[in-house]
Design a protein around this motif. Structure first.
Motif, PDB file in Angstrom:
ATOM      1  N   PHE A  11      72.200  21.804 149.386  1.00  0.00           N
ATOM      2  CA  PHE A  11      71.504  23.081 149.502  1.00  0.00           C
ATOM      3  C   PHE A  11      70.795  23.116 150.854  1.00  0.00           C
ATOM      4  CE2 PHE A  11      71.757  22.081 145.010  1.00  0.00           C
ATOM      5  CZ  PHE A  11      72.123  23.287 144.431  1.00  0.00           C
ATOM      6  N   PHE A  12      70.790  24.269 151.492  1.00  0.00           N
ATOM      7  CA  PHE A  12      70.097  24.374 152.773  1.00  0.00           C
ATOM      8  C   PHE A  12      69.411  25.731 152.871  1.00  0.00           C
ATOM      9  CE2 PHE A  12      74.050  26.506 153.488  1.00  0.00           C
ATOM     10  CZ  PHE A  12      73.790  27.488 154.435  1.00  0.00           C
ATOM     11  N   ASP A  13      68.424  25.822 153.726  1.00  0.00           N
ATOM     12  CA  ASP A  13      67.703  27.073 153.963  1.00  0.00           C
ATOM     13  C   ASP A  13      68.353  27.810 155.124  1.00  0.00           C
ATOM     14  OD1 ASP A  13      65.742  26.591 152.004  1.00  0.00           O
ATOM     15  OD2 ASP A  13      64.604  25.318 153.381  1.00  0.00           O
ATOM     16  N   ARG A  14      68.743  29.051 154.886  1.00  0.00           N
ATOM     17  CA  ARG A  14      69.275  29.849 155.989  1.00  0.00           C
ATOM     18  C   ARG A  14      68.172  30.147 157.000  1.00  0.00           C
ATOM     19  NH1 ARG A  14      71.515  32.349 151.630  1.00  0.00           N
ATOM     20  NH2 ARG A  14      70.473  34.358 151.880  1.00  0.00           N
ATOM     21  N   ALA A  15      68.556  30.658 158.151  1.00  0.00           N
ATOM     22  CA  ALA A  15      67.621  30.892 159.249  1.00  0.00           C
ATOM     23  C   ALA A  15      66.374  31.649 158.782  1.00  0.00           C
ATOM     24  CB  ALA A  15      68.312  31.670 160.367  1.00  0.00           C
ATOM     25  N   GLY A  16      65.206  31.099 159.128  1.00  0.00           N
ATOM     26  CA  GLY A  16      63.944  31.754 158.791  1.00  0.00           C
ATOM     27  C   GLY A  16      63.358  31.353 157.456  1.00  0.00           C
ATOM     28  N   TYR A  17      64.152  30.733 156.596  1.00  0.00           N
ATOM     29  CA  TYR A  17      63.648  30.268 155.303  1.00  0.00           C
ATOM     30  C   TYR A  17      63.186  28.809 155.423  1.00  0.00           C
ATOM     31  CZ  TYR A  17      65.774  34.286 152.881  1.00  0.00           C
ATOM     32  OH  TYR A  17      66.099  35.544 152.449  1.00  0.00           O
ATOM     33  N   GLY A  18      62.226  28.448 154.583  1.00  0.00           N
ATOM     34  CA  GLY A  18      61.791  27.052 154.541  1.00  0.00           C
ATOM     35  C   GLY A  18      61.399  26.545 155.911  1.00  0.00           C
ATOM     36  N   GLU A  19      62.026  25.450 156.334  1.00  0.00           N
ATOM     37  CA  GLU A  19      61.733  24.874 157.645  1.00  0.00           C
ATOM     38  C   GLU A  19      62.830  25.159 158.663  1.00  0.00           C
ATOM     39  OE1 GLU A  19      60.707  20.761 157.347  1.00  0.00           O
ATOM     40  OE2 GLU A  19      59.309  21.070 155.705  1.00  0.00           O
ATOM     41  N   GLY A  56      73.080  35.994 149.028  1.00  0.00           N
ATOM     42  CA  GLY A  56      73.505  34.745 149.645  1.00  0.00           C
ATOM     43  C   GLY A  56      75.004  34.549 149.682  1.00  0.00           C
ATOM     44  N   ALA A  57      75.763  35.531 149.182  1.00  0.00           N
ATOM     45  CA  ALA A  57      77.221  35.410 149.201  1.00  0.00           C
ATOM     46  C   ALA A  57      77.828  35.898 150.510  1.00  0.00           C
ATOM     47  CB  ALA A  57      77.836  36.177 148.029  1.00  0.00           C
ATOM     48  N   TYR A  58      77.046  36.616 151.340  1.00  0.00           N
ATOM     49  CA  TYR A  58      77.690  37.140 152.549  1.00  0.00           C
ATOM     50  C   TYR A  58      78.147  36.040 153.503  1.00  0.00           C
ATOM     51  CZ  TYR A  58      73.429  36.776 155.504  1.00  0.00           C
ATOM     52  OH  TYR A  58      72.353  36.315 156.214  1.00  0.00           O
ATOM     53  N   PRO A  59      77.450  34.886 153.610  1.00  0.00           N
ATOM     54  CA  PRO A  59      78.004  33.827 154.460  1.00  0.00           C
ATOM     55  C   PRO A  59      79.304  33.240 153.904  1.00  0.00           C
ATOM     56  CG  PRO A  59      75.648  33.492 154.101  1.00  0.00           C
ATOM     57  CD  PRO A  59      76.099  34.529 153.129  1.00  0.00           C
ATOM     58  N   LEU A  76      82.180  33.107 144.951  1.00  0.00           N
ATOM     59  CA  LEU A  76      81.268  34.229 145.155  1.00  0.00           C
ATOM     60  C   LEU A  76      80.740  34.638 143.789  1.00  0.00           C
ATOM     61  CD1 LEU A  76      84.053  35.459 147.257  1.00  0.00           C
ATOM     62  CD2 LEU A  76      81.814  35.898 148.263  1.00  0.00           C
ATOM     63  N   VAL A  77      79.450  34.436 143.573  1.00  0.00           N
ATOM     64  CA  VAL A  77      78.840  34.702 142.272  1.00  0.00           C
ATOM     65  C   VAL A  77      78.003  35.978 142.371  1.00  0.00           C
ATOM     66  CG1 VAL A  77      77.411  33.765 140.413  1.00  0.00           C
ATOM     67  CG2 VAL A  77      78.771  32.218 141.857  1.00  0.00           C
ATOM     68  N   VAL A  78      78.327  36.978 141.561  1.00  0.00           N
ATOM     69  CA  VAL A  78      77.699  38.312 141.628  1.00  0.00           C
ATOM     70  C   VAL A  78      77.405  38.684 143.077  1.00  0.00           C
ATOM     71  CG1 VAL A  78      76.790  38.260 139.290  1.00  0.00           C
ATOM     72  CG2 VAL A  78      75.376  37.353 141.116  1.00  0.00           C
ATOM     73  N   PRO A  79      78.426  38.676 143.947  1.00  0.00           N
ATOM     74  CA  PRO A  79      78.184  38.858 145.381  1.00  0.00           C
ATOM     75  C   PRO A  79      77.705  40.249 145.736  1.00  0.00           C
ATOM     76  CG  PRO A  79      80.523  38.982 144.922  1.00  0.00           C
ATOM     77  CD  PRO A  79      79.861  38.569 143.634  1.00  0.00           C
ATOM     78  N   LEU A  80      76.902  40.317 146.798  1.00  0.00           N
ATOM     79  CA  LEU A  80      76.408  41.603 147.283  1.00  0.00           C
ATOM     80  C   LEU A  80      77.548  42.557 147.578  1.00  0.00           C
ATOM     81  CD1 LEU A  80      75.365  41.655 151.027  1.00  0.00           C
ATOM     82  CD2 LEU A  80      77.062  40.077 150.091  1.00  0.00           C
TER      83      LEU A  80
END
Length: 252
Positions: A11-19, A56-59, A76-80
């Motif tokens: 698991f990782f944080d996309r840009a701007g999330y977490g650290e 989170g499915a767009y990537p 893709l789970v319930v993707p946007l």
């Protein structure tokens, strides 16, 4: 299941999330190449399976477009649904948009047409700017959401840099102008036949239109469509559904 299929989860944080550092110019493409760079830096191997839920499915779509050679599979789970995709019938997109509360519709419109106004839109007090959870969640979704965020530090940690550089830029990337349409994607496993792509839809989901997802899968017959009759938007947080998602990814 981890022992049975010899897998592990990253698991990782996309840009701007977490650290993770913010990226003022983040796009679907930059988020995709962030995934590839992370995989290379961690030396996880030449191929990997990507899983994305909701926004989170767009990537995941980005990986299928820009780095298909790096994939062993995708889910893709319930993707946007981007309501400005070019090749999806407008009547389907309009119907999908109308499922959302008016305030949320307006927010997505601002994110798409005037992204520089999104911060004002999300912080102003005159007009409703987001959806009412009761309008977009089933009772079970509500329960799962509370279980998932019952510890306040989870949300605080994710949004530690502020919602503008995380959530709002995420929305702009997901609902901006894409360089491609999902129905234009090519099967990354057409030659090797070693890998699969899955799309999961909860039939009780009040946010994502089954009709739009089904249209995409009709145009991409190599995507395996899964319906969860009693599932809402948070099926990935339901143990039995999550296990089904992982099992399909590992065996089909």
């Amino acid at each position: 299941m981890i022992d049975e299929f010899k897998i592990y989860f990253l698991f990782f944080d996309r840009a701007g999330y977490g650290e993770s550092d913010p990226n003022p110019s983040r796009t679907l493409k930059t988020d995709t190449y962030d995934i590839e760079e992370l995989a290379d830096k961690l030396q996880i191997g030449p191929k990997f399976h990507v899983v994305g839920m909701s926004l989170g499915a767009y990537p995941v779509y980005g990986c299928l477009k820009y780095i298909p050679h790096r994939l062993s599979g995708a889910s893709l789970v319930v993707p946007l649904i981007n309501f400005w995709w070019r090749r999806v019938p407008q009547n389907l997109l309009n119907a999908a948009m109308k499922r959302l509360p008016l305030g949320f519709q307006l927010t997505l419109g601002v994110a798409h047409y005037c992204p520089w106004l999104l911060y004002w839109r999300m912080t102003q007090k005159w007009f409703p700017n987001s959806r009412n959870p009761k309008d977009t969640m089933t009772k079970r979704d509500f329960e799962l959401a509370e279980m998932h965020t019952k510890h306040s530090y989870i949300k605080e940690s994710a949004l530690r840099q502020g919602e503008y550089v995380s959530t709002q830029r995420d929305i702009i990337a997901g609902y901006g102008n894409w360089e491609f349409d999902p129905t234009e994607l090519s099967n990354p496993f057409s030659e090797s036949n070693k890998g699969s792509v899955h799309m999961w839809c909860g039939l009780e989901d009040r946010q994502i239109s089954r009709d739009v997802l089904l249209y995409i899968c009709d145009k991409l017959p190599w995507v395996k469509f899964h319906e969860v009759p009693d599932g809402g938007h948070f099926i990935i947080h339901e143990k039995r559904h999550f296990e089904a998602i992982i099992k399909a990814a590992c065996t089909e």
